[in-house]
Scaffold this active site. Structure first.
Site, mmCIF file in Angstrom:
data_model
loop_
_atom_site.group_PDB
_atom_site.id
_atom_site.type_symbol
_atom_site.label_atom_id
_atom_site.label_comp_id
_atom_site.label_asym_id
_atom_site.label_seq_id
_atom_site.Cartn_x
_atom_site.Cartn_y
_atom_site.Cartn_z
ATOM 1 N N LYS A 11 1.022 -1.446 -0.254
ATOM 2 C CA LYS A 11 -0.003 0.149 0.505
ATOM 3 C C LYS A 11 1.145 1.227 -0.191
ATOM 4 O O LYS A 11 2.302 1.410 0.478
ATOM 5 C CB LYS A 11 -1.094 -0.040 1.606
ATOM 6 C CG LYS A 11 -2.293 -1.108 1.321
ATOM 7 C CD LYS A 11 -2.891 -1.358 2.538
ATOM 8 C CE LYS A 11 -4.034 -2.434 2.385
ATOM 9 N NZ LYS A 11 -5.013 -2.035 3.161
ATOM 10 N N PHE A 59 -15.420 4.022 7.239
ATOM 11 C CA PHE A 59 -14.332 4.609 6.966
ATOM 12 C C PHE A 59 -14.156 4.497 4.940
ATOM 13 O O PHE A 59 -12.549 4.291 4.849
ATOM 14 C CB PHE A 59 -13.127 3.828 6.864
ATOM 15 C CG PHE A 59 -12.948 2.164 7.140
ATOM 16 C CD1 PHE A 59 -12.920 1.685 6.300
ATOM 17 C CD2 PHE A 59 -13.254 1.314 8.085
ATOM 18 C CE1 PHE A 59 -12.601 0.144 5.680
ATOM 19 C CE2 PHE A 59 -13.504 -0.245 8.215
ATOM 20 C CZ PHE A 59 -13.623 -0.567 6.514
ATOM 21 N N ARG A 87 -2.051 -14.396 4.859
ATOM 22 C CA ARG A 87 -3.121 -13.675 6.003
ATOM 23 C C ARG A 87 -1.941 -14.001 7.274
ATOM 24 O O ARG A 87 -1.575 -12.461 8.124
ATOM 25 C CB ARG A 87 -4.175 -13.867 6.036
ATOM 26 C CG ARG A 87 -4.788 -13.365 4.922
ATOM 27 C CD ARG A 87 -6.133 -13.384 4.800
ATOM 28 N NE ARG A 87 -6.986 -12.781 6.088
ATOM 29 C CZ ARG A 87 -7.468 -11.373 5.225
ATOM 30 N NH1 ARG A 87 -7.003 -11.014 4.066
ATOM 31 N NH2 ARG A 87 -8.380 -10.586 6.352
ATOM 32 N N THR A 93 -5.621 -6.979 10.790
ATOM 33 C CA THR A 93 -5.818 -5.730 10.259
ATOM 34 C C THR A 93 -5.362 -4.765 10.983
ATOM 35 O O THR A 93 -4.636 -3.687 10.343
ATOM 36 C CB THR A 93 -7.618 -5.358 9.461
ATOM 37 O OG1 THR A 93 -7.415 -6.659 9.129
ATOM 38 C CG2 THR A 93 -7.501 -4.147 9.389
ATOM 39 N N ARG A 104 2.574 -6.247 9.206
ATOM 40 C CA ARG A 104 1.825 -5.248 10.242
ATOM 41 C C ARG A 104 2.215 -4.674 11.073
ATOM 42 O O ARG A 104 2.396 -3.498 11.091
ATOM 43 C CB ARG A 104 0.344 -5.326 10.128
ATOM 44 C CG ARG A 104 -0.465 -5.388 8.668
ATOM 45 C CD ARG A 104 -1.254 -6.100 8.523
ATOM 46 N NE ARG A 104 -2.139 -5.641 7.311
ATOM 47 C CZ ARG A 104 -3.699 -5.900 7.328
ATOM 48 N NH1 ARG A 104 -4.433 -6.834 7.429
ATOM 49 N NH2 ARG A 104 -4.383 -5.634 5.994
ATOM 50 N N GLU A 128 -9.584 -10.733 -8.267
ATOM 51 C CA GLU A 128 -9.256 -9.760 -7.492
ATOM 52 C C GLU A 128 -7.580 -9.570 -8.271
ATOM 53 O O GLU A 128 -7.123 -8.972 -9.591
ATOM 54 C CB GLU A 128 -8.305 -9.462 -6.284
ATOM 55 C CG GLU A 128 -9.322 -9.348 -5.365
ATOM 56 C CD GLU A 128 -9.413 -8.976 -3.550
ATOM 57 O OE1 GLU A 128 -7.585 -9.819 -3.063
ATOM 58 O OE2 GLU A 128 -10.162 -8.831 -2.879
HETATM 59 P P1 ATP Z 1 -7.408 -5.834 3.476
HETATM 60 O O1 ATP Z 1 -8.686 -6.649 2.820
HETATM 61 O O2 ATP Z 1 -6.267 -4.474 2.905
HETATM 62 O O3 ATP Z 1 -6.519 -7.619 3.140
HETATM 63 P P2 ATP Z 1 -7.892 -6.747 5.840
HETATM 64 O O4 ATP Z 1 -8.442 -7.860 5.103
HETATM 65 O O5 ATP Z 1 -7.310 -7.208 6.862
HETATM 66 O O6 ATP Z 1 -6.815 -6.075 5.257
HETATM 67 P P3 ATP Z 1 -11.121 -5.637 5.448
HETATM 68 O O7 ATP Z 1 -11.740 -5.591 7.065
HETATM 69 O O8 ATP Z 1 -10.867 -6.655 4.267
HETATM 70 O O9 ATP Z 1 -9.196 -6.158 6.557
HETATM 71 O O10 ATP Z 1 -10.342 -4.006 5.466
HETATM 72 C C1 ATP Z 1 -10.027 -2.843 4.062
HETATM 73 C C2 ATP Z 1 -8.950 -2.452 4.785
HETATM 74 O O11 ATP Z 1 -9.868 -0.823 5.331
HETATM 75 C C3 ATP Z 1 -8.043 -2.685 6.066
HETATM 76 O O12 ATP Z 1 -6.839 -2.994 5.227
HETATM 77 C C4 ATP Z 1 -7.317 -1.030 5.547
HETATM 78 O O13 ATP Z 1 -7.068 -0.692 5.555
HETATM 79 C C5 ATP Z 1 -9.013 -0.046 6.142
HETATM 80 N N1 ATP Z 1 -9.424 -0.901 7.110
HETATM 81 C C6 ATP Z 1 -10.288 -1.386 7.962
HETATM 82 N N2 ATP Z 1 -11.124 -1.386 8.998
HETATM 83 C C7 ATP Z 1 -10.821 0.129 9.587
HETATM 84 C C8 ATP Z 1 -11.165 0.821 10.457
HETATM 85 N N3 ATP Z 1 -12.015 0.759 10.837
HETATM 86 N N4 ATP Z 1 -10.532 2.193 9.899
HETATM 87 C C9 ATP Z 1 -9.969 2.399 9.012
HETATM 88 N N5 ATP Z 1 -9.494 1.756 7.934
HETATM 89 C C10 ATP Z 1 -9.948 0.511 8.155
HETATM 90 MG MG MG Z 2 -9.755 -7.625 3.136
#
Ligand code: ATP
Ligand code: MG
Length: 140
Positions: A11, A59, A87, A93, A104, A128
């Protein structure tokens, strides 16, 4: 154990801090192979479509702004159980919940600027990968 492919994004917070190589080292040290990779600047439309599943979350607009704020590196990773394996390497996250040694934990700036994306299912990995790469660009 099954051979899988997953989709990864390094990112903008990570490319800005020149961490592409450090993140790739962690990916490769885990045994995953980087079988496609390119540096792009995501358009607003691409970021909105890519994160469409989060469109109703508070968000969402911030996330789209962040993902288009600088270059990203999109990748295809291959290996045994690659989706879950990546993962694990990424960590939670929210970096404050991420395990020691994960990308992370080591590199993320916060819950939004968390350095990497990885697909969360076989179905999403296929969608994707196809969104960002042609078959010719993936060299396994
Ligand atoms: P990714 O999809 O990026 O691999 P993830 O699966 O761990 O990450 P998701 O729940 O899919 O997390 O959220 C996608 C992305 O949105 C996160 O990686 C983060 O950049 C952002 N994000 C998630 N939760 C929040 C939050 N509460 N506030 C701000 N940004 C968030
Ligand atoms: Mg995700």
């Amino acid at each position: 154990m099954t051979m899988q492919r997953t989709f990864s994004i390094i990112k903008p917070d990570a490319t800005r801090r020149n961490l592409t190589g450090a993140i790739n080292s962690k990916i490769e040290a885990s045994g995953l192979r980087i079988i496609a990779q390119k540096r792009i600047h995501m358009s607003d439309r691409e970021a909105r479509e890519f994160y469409a599943v989060h469109a109703d979350r508070p968000f969402y607009n911030d996330l789209v702004s962040f993902m288009t704020s600088g270059p990203v590196v999109v990748q295809v990773l291959e290996g045994q159980n690659a989706i879950a394996a990546y993962r694990e390497v990424m960590g939670s996250t929210n970096p404050s919940d991420a395990a020691d040694g994960t990308i992370r934990k080591e590199f993320a700036e916060g819950i939004e600027a968390n350095s990497v994306h990885g697909s969360d299912s076989i179905e999403n990995a296929a969608i994707e990968i196809a969104y960002f790469f042609t078959n010719e660009e993936i060299v396994g």
